[in-house]
Design an enzyme around this catalytic site. Sequence first.
Site, PDB file in Angstrom:
ATOM      1  N   ARG A 284      -8.143   0.396  -7.553  1.00  0.00           N
ATOM      2  CA  ARG A 284      -7.196   1.997  -7.256  1.00  0.00           C
ATOM      3  C   ARG A 284      -6.963   3.009  -8.019  1.00  0.00           C
ATOM      4  NH1 ARG A 284      -3.147   1.169  -4.076  1.00  0.00           N
ATOM      5  NH2 ARG A 284      -3.440  -1.053  -3.971  1.00  0.00           N
ATOM      6  N   ARG A 320      -3.098   2.602   5.425  1.00  0.00           N
ATOM      7  CA  ARG A 320      -1.831   1.821   4.353  1.00  0.00           C
ATOM      8  C   ARG A 320      -0.661   2.046   4.472  1.00  0.00           C
ATOM      9  NH1 ARG A 320      -1.643   3.368  -0.250  1.00  0.00           N
ATOM     10  NH2 ARG A 320      -1.735   1.330  -1.091  1.00  0.00           N
ATOM     11  N   CYS A 352      -2.523   4.434  20.243  1.00  0.00           N
ATOM     12  CA  CYS A 352      -1.309   4.517  21.147  1.00  0.00           C
ATOM     13  C   CYS A 352      -0.868   3.411  20.558  1.00  0.00           C
ATOM     14  CB  CYS A 352      -1.581   3.946  22.554  1.00  0.00           C
ATOM     15  SG  CYS A 352      -2.507   5.274  23.118  1.00  0.00           S
TER      16      CYS A 352
HETATM   17  N1  LLP Z   1      -9.992  -8.085  -8.852  1.00  0.00           N
HETATM   18  C1  LLP Z   1      -9.551  -9.390  -7.416  1.00  0.00           C
HETATM   19  C2  LLP Z   1      -9.597 -10.311  -7.582  1.00  0.00           C
HETATM   20  C3  LLP Z   1      -9.184  -8.598  -6.150  1.00  0.00           C
HETATM   21  O1  LLP Z   1      -8.828  -9.022  -5.283  1.00  0.00           O
HETATM   22  C4  LLP Z   1      -8.347  -6.701  -6.128  1.00  0.00           C
HETATM   23  C5  LLP Z   1      -7.847  -6.395  -5.246  1.00  0.00           C
HETATM   24  C6  LLP Z   1      -8.928  -5.910  -7.669  1.00  0.00           C
HETATM   25  C7  LLP Z   1      -9.838  -6.368  -8.722  1.00  0.00           C
HETATM   26  C8  LLP Z   1      -8.826  -4.914  -7.125  1.00  0.00           C
HETATM   27  O2  LLP Z   1      -7.682  -4.414  -7.246  1.00  0.00           O
HETATM   28  P1  LLP Z   1      -7.065  -2.782  -7.967  1.00  0.00           P
HETATM   29  O3  LLP Z   1      -7.410  -2.373  -9.363  1.00  0.00           O
HETATM   30  O4  LLP Z   1      -7.869  -1.746  -6.837  1.00  0.00           O
HETATM   31  O5  LLP Z   1      -5.334  -3.374  -7.626  1.00  0.00           O
HETATM   32  N2  LLP Z   1      -5.803  -2.838   0.356  1.00  0.00           N
HETATM   33  C9  LLP Z   1      -4.572  -2.808  -0.449  1.00  0.00           C
HETATM   34  C10 LLP Z   1      -5.076  -3.186  -1.634  1.00  0.00           C
HETATM   35  C11 LLP Z   1      -6.027  -4.454  -1.498  1.00  0.00           C
HETATM   36  C12 LLP Z   1      -5.916  -5.594  -3.259  1.00  0.00           C
HETATM   37  C13 LLP Z   1      -6.520  -6.228  -2.988  1.00  0.00           C
HETATM   38  N3  LLP Z   1      -7.760  -6.624  -4.279  1.00  0.00           N
HETATM   39  C14 LLP Z   1      -3.822  -1.654  -0.465  1.00  0.00           C
HETATM   40  O6  LLP Z   1      -4.130  -0.640  -0.013  1.00  0.00           O
HETATM   41  O7  LLP Z   1      -2.961  -1.233  -1.185  1.00  0.00           O
END
Ligand code: LLP
Length: 429
Positions: A284, A320, A352
């Site tokens: 992210r 989201r 819908c």
């Molecule tokens: N490493 C692992 C093992 C992970 O499971 C994840 C994210 C990351 C790294 C990356 O995390 P970040 O830096 O992006 O926070 N769909 C959700 C977020 C799901 C995150 C899943 N794992 C949303 O839209 O907020």
Amino acid sequence: MHHFAYRRGVSQANVLHAEQVDLCALAAEVGTPFYCYSTATFERHLDVFADAFAARPGTLVCYSIKANSNLGVLATLARRGAGMDVVSEGEIRRALAVGVPGERIAFSGVGKTKDEMAFALDAGIFAFNVESEPELRALSQVASAMGKTARIAFRVNPDVDAGTHHKISTGKAENKFGIAFELAPSLYRQATQLPGIVPSGIHMHIGSQITDLTPFRNAFALLKELVETLRSSGLRIEFVNLGGGLGIPYRSDEPAPPLPADYARLVNEAMGDLNVRLLFEPGRMIAGNAGILVSRVLYVKTAPEKTFTIVDAAMNDLIRPTLYEAYHQILPVIEPGPDTESRFTDVVGPVCETGDYLALARPLPALNAGDLIAVMTAGAYGAVQASQYNSRLLVPEVLVSGEQYCVTRPRPSYESMLAAERVPDWFQG
Ligand code: LLP
């Protein structure tokens, strides 16, 4: 920090631009809705994160592909030296397709299949992040049958509360991820006995959109202790993968989350003199602010209770808001004048479902049918979570670089959508 800003546009009005590209003009070319990404923002975020750890040579930043797996985006990051964090064969294939060398790929996930393990071993990946004992045994079987060796890190679950939305918290004992801390020493011992396995690191990822450093501090302190315990029992722990999870600003009216430099300071403090190579898996933080979703207003519906702004993007394009109650800033693409009044409106899509919204009770300047809006901070977990629900075509993705743009994933045709399915033979004739 991102590269979307109002500038004098083709039409003389102040128009939101992606770098030098006028989004009104782009919408006319590509049609709406579409995702638009900024190369400069992706590059900046990767550089800022990597630079924060410049004092620790050997640090590997593995961009977490799941956040945004568009090949144009991955190629941009790969050329800048990013490694990749993957969770499926599909993601490994994407990383390889843009030239990421196997030794820069780390493979996570609780449910890797044996086929995926074999594919990853063939690709010569850096390490598997192993999440259970049965997975360890399966990997040992696959690797030894292939005459290969799998470098592994156990993903440990520190049972800390990351203080984030419950659907994206991963470091609590009740979550499916990782192995309990207390089981780690015996599992590492077992791993050293298994053919085809070389335990060489340790992995942790406690959640996503973490906006307070305290959970990281607590979890990293536990991790350091564990590394010392494992080493004192004779194990070689060469690398520590601290996962991703650093939060980003979605709202301008809330305090900004910690910067990568603050996070790096904390990591250095927490790891102290531990002599290890560090890996990170930010998703992210790299992708979030580098993308927006551009949509056109279809209708403005005034009901007795409220006003609905009905736009052509929907929950299938950006899930989201409804899945995580997530807030995404919405900007009119043509900048409103300084004295424009705002009114509360629900910004909803054509799907819908009552849960089909991009924003609820949002103060926005009056919008009319045909106006364009930009849903900000949609570069991470936006297009990757899109579906064809309601038989809507997958939303296209456009990557901008300076004055250039490339439709890196074109809008499919209805013909291709239908051609992907079959009517059973028994209906023929
Ligand atoms: N490493 C692992 C093992 C992970 O499971 C994840 C994210 C990351 C790294 C990356 O995390 P970040 O830096 O992006 O926070 N769909 C959700 C977020 C799901 C995150 C899943 N794992 C949303 O839209 O907020």
